[in-house]
Design a protein around this motif. Structure first.
Motif, PDB file in Angstrom:
ATOM      1  N   ARG A  21      32.038  47.721 -24.115  1.00  0.00           N
ATOM      2  CA  ARG A  21      32.638  46.531 -23.526  1.00  0.00           C
ATOM      3  C   ARG A  21      31.619  45.414 -23.318  1.00  0.00           C
ATOM      4  NH1 ARG A  21      37.798  47.283 -21.982  1.00  0.00           N
ATOM      5  NH2 ARG A  21      38.543  49.444 -21.762  1.00  0.00           N
ATOM      6  N   GLN A  22      30.332  45.783 -23.246  1.00  0.00           N
ATOM      7  CA  GLN A  22      29.316  44.749 -23.086  1.00  0.00           C
ATOM      8  C   GLN A  22      29.305  43.814 -24.289  1.00  0.00           C
ATOM      9  OE1 GLN A  22      25.218  46.067 -23.581  1.00  0.00           O
ATOM     10  NE2 GLN A  22      25.974  48.101 -24.144  1.00  0.00           N
ATOM     11  N   PHE A  23      29.803  44.299 -25.449  1.00  0.00           N
ATOM     12  CA  PHE A  23      29.845  43.472 -26.639  1.00  0.00           C
ATOM     13  C   PHE A  23      31.229  42.861 -26.854  1.00  0.00           C
ATOM     14  CE2 PHE A  23      26.850  47.002 -27.459  1.00  0.00           C
ATOM     15  CZ  PHE A  23      25.680  46.250 -27.472  1.00  0.00           C
ATOM     16  N   ALA A  24      32.131  43.052 -25.893  1.00  0.00           N
ATOM     17  CA  ALA A  24      33.501  42.581 -26.074  1.00  0.00           C
ATOM     18  C   ALA A  24      33.940  41.648 -24.954  1.00  0.00           C
ATOM     19  CB  ALA A  24      34.445  43.773 -26.139  1.00  0.00           C
ATOM     20  N   ASP A  25      32.987  41.122 -24.203  1.00  0.00           N
ATOM     21  CA  ASP A  25      33.316  40.238 -23.090  1.00  0.00           C
ATOM     22  C   ASP A  25      32.923  38.803 -23.421  1.00  0.00           C
ATOM     23  OD1 ASP A  25      33.821  38.975 -20.758  1.00  0.00           O
ATOM     24  OD2 ASP A  25      32.282  39.984 -19.572  1.00  0.00           O
ATOM     25  N   PRO A  26      33.892  37.967 -23.800  1.00  0.00           N
ATOM     26  CA  PRO A  26      33.567  36.601 -24.203  1.00  0.00           C
ATOM     27  C   PRO A  26      33.656  35.603 -23.060  1.00  0.00           C
ATOM     28  CG  PRO A  26      35.852  37.018 -24.664  1.00  0.00           C
ATOM     29  CD  PRO A  26      35.318  38.267 -23.984  1.00  0.00           C
ATOM     30  N   ALA A  27      33.797  36.085 -21.826  1.00  0.00           N
ATOM     31  CA  ALA A  27      34.028  35.183 -20.705  1.00  0.00           C
ATOM     32  C   ALA A  27      32.918  34.140 -20.608  1.00  0.00           C
ATOM     33  CB  ALA A  27      34.110  35.982 -19.412  1.00  0.00           C
ATOM     34  N   TYR A  28      33.319  32.894 -20.527  1.00  0.00           N
ATOM     35  CA  TYR A  28      32.348  31.799 -20.471  1.00  0.00           C
ATOM     36  C   TYR A  28      31.623  31.810 -19.124  1.00  0.00           C
ATOM     37  CZ  TYR A  28      30.452  27.138 -19.922  1.00  0.00           C
ATOM     38  OH  TYR A  28      29.612  26.093 -19.691  1.00  0.00           O
ATOM     39  N   LYS A  29      30.318  31.691 -19.193  1.00  0.00           N
ATOM     40  CA  LYS A  29      29.494  31.607 -17.995  1.00  0.00           C
ATOM     41  C   LYS A  29      28.555  30.418 -18.130  1.00  0.00           C
ATOM     42  CE  LYS A  29      29.485  36.635 -17.330  1.00  0.00           C
ATOM     43  NZ  LYS A  29      28.643  37.858 -17.265  1.00  0.00           N
ATOM     44  N   GLU A  30      28.559  29.586 -17.116  1.00  0.00           N
ATOM     45  CA  GLU A  30      27.655  28.441 -17.109  1.00  0.00           C
ATOM     46  C   GLU A  30      26.220  28.942 -16.981  1.00  0.00           C
ATOM     47  OE1 GLU A  30      26.537  24.628 -17.503  1.00  0.00           O
ATOM     48  OE2 GLU A  30      28.637  25.249 -17.425  1.00  0.00           O
ATOM     49  N   ILE A  31      25.375  28.568 -17.940  1.00  0.00           N
ATOM     50  CA  ILE A  31      23.988  29.026 -17.942  1.00  0.00           C
ATOM     51  C   ILE A  31      23.077  27.867 -17.580  1.00  0.00           C
ATOM     52  CG2 ILE A  31      22.105  29.983 -19.325  1.00  0.00           C
ATOM     53  CD1 ILE A  31      24.149  31.436 -20.993  1.00  0.00           C
ATOM     54  N   GLU A  32      22.272  28.081 -16.575  1.00  0.00           N
ATOM     55  CA  GLU A  32      21.286  27.085 -16.183  1.00  0.00           C
ATOM     56  C   GLU A  32      19.920  27.517 -16.690  1.00  0.00           C
ATOM     57  OE1 GLU A  32      21.487  26.628 -11.988  1.00  0.00           O
ATOM     58  OE2 GLU A  32      23.484  25.700 -12.009  1.00  0.00           O
ATOM     59  N   TYR A  33      19.064  26.539 -16.894  1.00  0.00           N
ATOM     60  CA  TYR A  33      17.737  26.807 -17.423  1.00  0.00           C
ATOM     61  C   TYR A  33      16.691  26.235 -16.469  1.00  0.00           C
ATOM     62  CZ  TYR A  33      20.500  27.581 -21.669  1.00  0.00           C
ATOM     63  OH  TYR A  33      21.431  28.029 -22.575  1.00  0.00           O
ATOM     64  N   PRO A  34      16.389  26.960 -15.406  1.00  0.00           N
ATOM     65  CA  PRO A  34      15.429  26.441 -14.423  1.00  0.00           C
ATOM     66  C   PRO A  34      13.991  26.436 -14.935  1.00  0.00           C
ATOM     67  CG  PRO A  34      16.049  28.683 -13.866  1.00  0.00           C
ATOM     68  CD  PRO A  34      16.928  28.269 -15.004  1.00  0.00           C
ATOM     69  N   HIS A  35      13.744  27.217 -15.994  1.00  0.00           N
ATOM     70  CA  HIS A  35      12.379  27.318 -16.510  1.00  0.00           C
ATOM     71  C   HIS A  35      12.339  26.938 -17.988  1.00  0.00           C
ATOM     72  CE1 HIS A  35      11.366  29.373 -12.798  1.00  0.00           C
ATOM     73  NE2 HIS A  35      12.365  30.221 -13.012  1.00  0.00           N
ATOM     74  N   ARG A  36      11.198  26.454 -18.399  1.00  0.00           N
ATOM     75  CA  ARG A  36      10.984  26.119 -19.801  1.00  0.00           C
ATOM     76  C   ARG A  36      10.987  27.377 -20.663  1.00  0.00           C
ATOM     77  NH1 ARG A  36       5.906  25.482 -22.644  1.00  0.00           N
ATOM     78  NH2 ARG A  36       6.086  24.035 -24.403  1.00  0.00           N
ATOM     79  N   LEU A  37      10.442  28.462 -20.135  1.00  0.00           N
ATOM     80  CA  LEU A  37      10.351  29.720 -20.854  1.00  0.00           C
ATOM     81  C   LEU A  37      11.595  30.568 -20.633  1.00  0.00           C
ATOM     82  CD1 LEU A  37       6.652  30.448 -19.882  1.00  0.00           C
ATOM     83  CD2 LEU A  37       7.471  29.641 -22.092  1.00  0.00           C
ATOM     84  N   ASN A  38      11.797  31.528 -21.525  1.00  0.00           N
ATOM     85  CA  ASN A  38      13.018  32.324 -21.471  1.00  0.00           C
ATOM     86  C   ASN A  38      12.730  33.722 -22.018  1.00  0.00           C
ATOM     87  OD1 ASN A  38      15.682  33.286 -21.562  1.00  0.00           O
ATOM     88  ND2 ASN A  38      16.498  31.307 -22.208  1.00  0.00           N
ATOM     89  N   PHE A  39      13.239  34.740 -21.337  1.00  0.00           N
ATOM     90  CA  PHE A  39      13.161  36.116 -21.833  1.00  0.00           C
ATOM     91  C   PHE A  39      14.389  36.483 -22.673  1.00  0.00           C
ATOM     92  CE2 PHE A  39      10.127  39.373 -19.764  1.00  0.00           C
ATOM     93  CZ  PHE A  39       9.032  38.563 -20.056  1.00  0.00           C
ATOM     94  N   TYR A  40      15.348  35.579 -22.792  1.00  0.00           N
ATOM     95  CA  TYR A  40      16.529  35.748 -23.645  1.00  0.00           C
ATOM     96  C   TYR A  40      17.266  37.055 -23.340  1.00  0.00           C
ATOM     97  CZ  TYR A  40      13.688  32.338 -26.151  1.00  0.00           C
ATOM     98  OH  TYR A  40      12.896  31.265 -26.474  1.00  0.00           O
ATOM     99  N   GLU A  41      17.559  37.279 -22.062  1.00  0.00           N
ATOM    100  CA  GLU A  41      18.262  38.498 -21.665  1.00  0.00           C
ATOM    101  C   GLU A  41      19.754  38.280 -21.472  1.00  0.00           C
ATOM    102  OE1 GLU A  41      15.261  41.360 -19.452  1.00  0.00           O
ATOM    103  OE2 GLU A  41      15.539  39.539 -18.289  1.00  0.00           O
ATOM    104  N   ILE A  42      20.180  37.020 -21.332  1.00  0.00           N
ATOM    105  CA  ILE A  42      21.601  36.716 -21.136  1.00  0.00           C
ATOM    106  C   ILE A  42      22.135  36.042 -22.393  1.00  0.00           C
ATOM    107  CG2 ILE A  42      23.287  35.466 -19.749  1.00  0.00           C
ATOM    108  CD1 ILE A  42      21.292  35.528 -17.443  1.00  0.00           C
ATOM    109  N   PRO A  43      23.060  36.677 -23.114  1.00  0.00           N
ATOM    110  CA  PRO A  43      23.606  36.069 -24.334  1.00  0.00           C
ATOM    111  C   PRO A  43      24.387  34.799 -24.011  1.00  0.00           C
ATOM    112  CG  PRO A  43      24.095  38.413 -24.228  1.00  0.00           C
ATOM    113  CD  PRO A  43      23.602  38.016 -22.871  1.00  0.00           C
ATOM    114  N   PRO A  44      24.366  33.818 -24.893  1.00  0.00           N
ATOM    115  CA  PRO A  44      25.130  32.582 -24.672  1.00  0.00           C
ATOM    116  C   PRO A  44      26.611  32.811 -24.926  1.00  0.00           C
ATOM    117  CG  PRO A  44      24.033  32.507 -26.801  1.00  0.00           C
ATOM    118  CD  PRO A  44      23.565  33.766 -26.133  1.00  0.00           C
TER     119      PRO A  44
END
Length: 501
Positions: A21-44
């Motif tokens: 189900r982690q690959f089947a949840d398309p629910a839109y979530k507003e993503i904020e970018y407080p930092h210039r760098l990113n570990f890319y752990e939250i899919p867009p």
């Protein structure tokens, strides 16, 4: 608009395992970018256009491919950072929180999305995953080192990584060892130390920058960035494996499949876009009678075609295509191109030339043929990627890439035939060929042939950076070569000065 929506109802897949189900949840979530760098752990999850999907991925691919080229050409980290700075600014700028830029969110969104797009493209095989992780880590390290101290520290402390702070009692116990590792710097008594498993900091152990005891590495606070990089690599490696497992289950939009496939195939040598408007060599006489003189500026693939044509007074079909598109790209017009081919095929009659070859030249320029071909002004010159991967040459054919399609003996003979006899260059080309870094071999030859002009251009501040961006198109090779060899004829106009670098 395009959205990665993997939750569409499919009667054959109603009973979905909860682990999927982690690959089947398309629910839109507003993503904020407080930092210039990113570990890319939250899919867009937001919508983007198909054009954004492709262009953002291509821009990031250019950066990763250039980093790969740097890893073979440039030794020091400082040189690599200097080389990559203008390229990063060109394709994927990322301003710091202290800047006054109004595009911070858009920049960081592009960085976020492009990473996940390429993650999809490069998760299918172990080799692609390993290379993607390596150069994403290199990109992350460059950005981390370039960040301001304030922004870097804020990002590091936001990660909540399970590093254990060394207690005062333990610091006193190993005070002599810790002081020795710090090099007796002023203020080391107040420096913080962290304990981690030794497997998490192999680069620090290799360079002897930590105190190691019973499988535990004692890391000074000044080395936190190295720990962050190691953690980034480990997490990305795990994420790529999960993506690889999920790929067969993802209900992808069939519009994305060819894009992802194209991206994965172009990792080694990204397919370069070509534009007639910015690739002309200013001041060059592009005419049929001058091709012999201009051929000294051609890459090896086109020099081989030209030499074969002059030797045999003929080229087979794919050789004619590759060479005609190249000549068209350097600025040879249709009339002059017809003159060139007619004079080159001097062993045949006018009637034979007109019947068998004239139409194909006109078709290449869009003068005849389908409507789409005429509207586009004919076909574009072949990129290195196209030459490397399509229509390998057979017996009696002269097209293709000599660095890939020639055996080592014939390649060495060809290089020596065009004046490349330096042993270090020939050895470097041999190593590039063995490692299948064919575009690197071509760039190595270019830099050797133009070493004096490159030095002069740097000394006179005619280059926007201290290094040249890796060449991935034969016409760009010609363009740069001609301009470097004619620096004295270049004006001080900023639009003319080494355009295309």
């Amino acid at each position: 608009m395009l959205r990665q929506d993997f939750n569409r109802v499919n009667p054959k897949r109603r009973n979905v395992d909860y682990r999927k189900r982690q690959f089947a949840d398309p629910a839109y979530k507003e993503i904020e970018y407080p930092h210039r760098l990113n570990f890319y752990e939250i899919p867009p999850t937001a919508d983007i256009t198909l054009e954004q999907f492709e262009q953002w991925a291509i821009d990031r691919l250019r950066i990763l491919a250039e980093l790969e080229a740097c890893s073979y050409r440039i030794k020091s980290a400082a040189e690599m950072a200097t080389h990559m700075k203008p390229i990063l600014e060109k394709y994927m700028p990322l301003d710091s929180n202290t800047s006054s830029s109004t595009t911070l969110s858009a920049q960081r969104q592009k960085d976020h999305y492009s990473h996940f797009i390429l993650r999809l493209a490069f998760s299918s095989t172990e080799d692609l995953r390993r290379r993607f992780n390596r150069f994403e880590t290199l990109l992350f390290r460059l950005r981390l080192n370039d960040d301001t101290a304030r922004d870097r520290n804020a990002f590091i402390h936001s990660l909540n990584i399970d590093w254990e702070l060394v207690s005062e009692e333990e610091r006193n116990k190993y005070s002599s060892e810790l002081t020795a590792m710090s090099g007796f710097r002023k203020g080391t008594e107040e420096e913080s130390w962290y304990k981690v498993n030794w497997e998490r900091v192999p680069d620090l152990i290799e360079s002897r920058r930590v105190f190691l005891r019973a499988g535990t590495a004692y890391v000074p606070s000044k080395e936190l960035p190295s720990m962050v990089v190691a953690e980034f690599t480990k997490r990305l490696d795990r994420a790529l494996e999960l993506t690889a497992r999920a790929l067969p289950r993802l209900d992808e939009d069939d519009r994305l499949t060819p894009i992802l496939d194209h991206l994965s195939k172009n990792f080694a040598t990204p397919d370069a876009s070509y534009s007639n408007t910015n690739s002309m060599a200013i001041g060059a006489e592009i005419s049929a009678r001058n091709i012999d003189n201009l051929s000294s500026h051609f890459p090896l693939c086109m020099q081989h075609l030209h030499r074969s044509l002059r030797r045999d007074a003929h080229l087979k079909h794919y050789g004619r295509l590759q060479y005609t598109f190249f000549l068209k790209g350097i600025g040879l017009n249709l009339e002059e191109c017809l003159i060139f081919w007619r004079s080159s095929f001097h062993k045949i009659t006018d009637d034979t030339f007109n019947k068998e070859y004239r139409y194909n030249v006109r078709h290449a320029y869009g003068e005849v043929g389908g409507d789409s071909n005429r509207r586009g002004g004919g076909y574009s010159p072949f990129s290195c990627q196209k030459i490397l991967t399509e229509h390998p040459p057979g017996p009696g054919e002269a097209h293709g890439c000599p660095y890939r399609h020639f055996n080592l003996e014939n390649l060495t003979a060809l290089l020596q035939g065009v004046g490349i006899s330096d042993r270090s260059v020939l050895q470097g080309v041999r190593e590039d060929k063995d490692q299948q870094k064919f575009h690197m071999a071509c760039n190595r030859v270019f830099e050797f042939v133009h070493k004096n002009e490159i030095k002069k251009a740097k000394d006179e501040n005619l280059l926007p950076s201290s290094q040249l961006e890796t060449i991935v198109h034969p016409n760009e090779y010609f363009n740069r070569s001609y301009k470097l060899k004619h620096l004295d004829k270049q004006t001080g106009n900023e639009d003319v000065k080494m355009e295309g670098f």
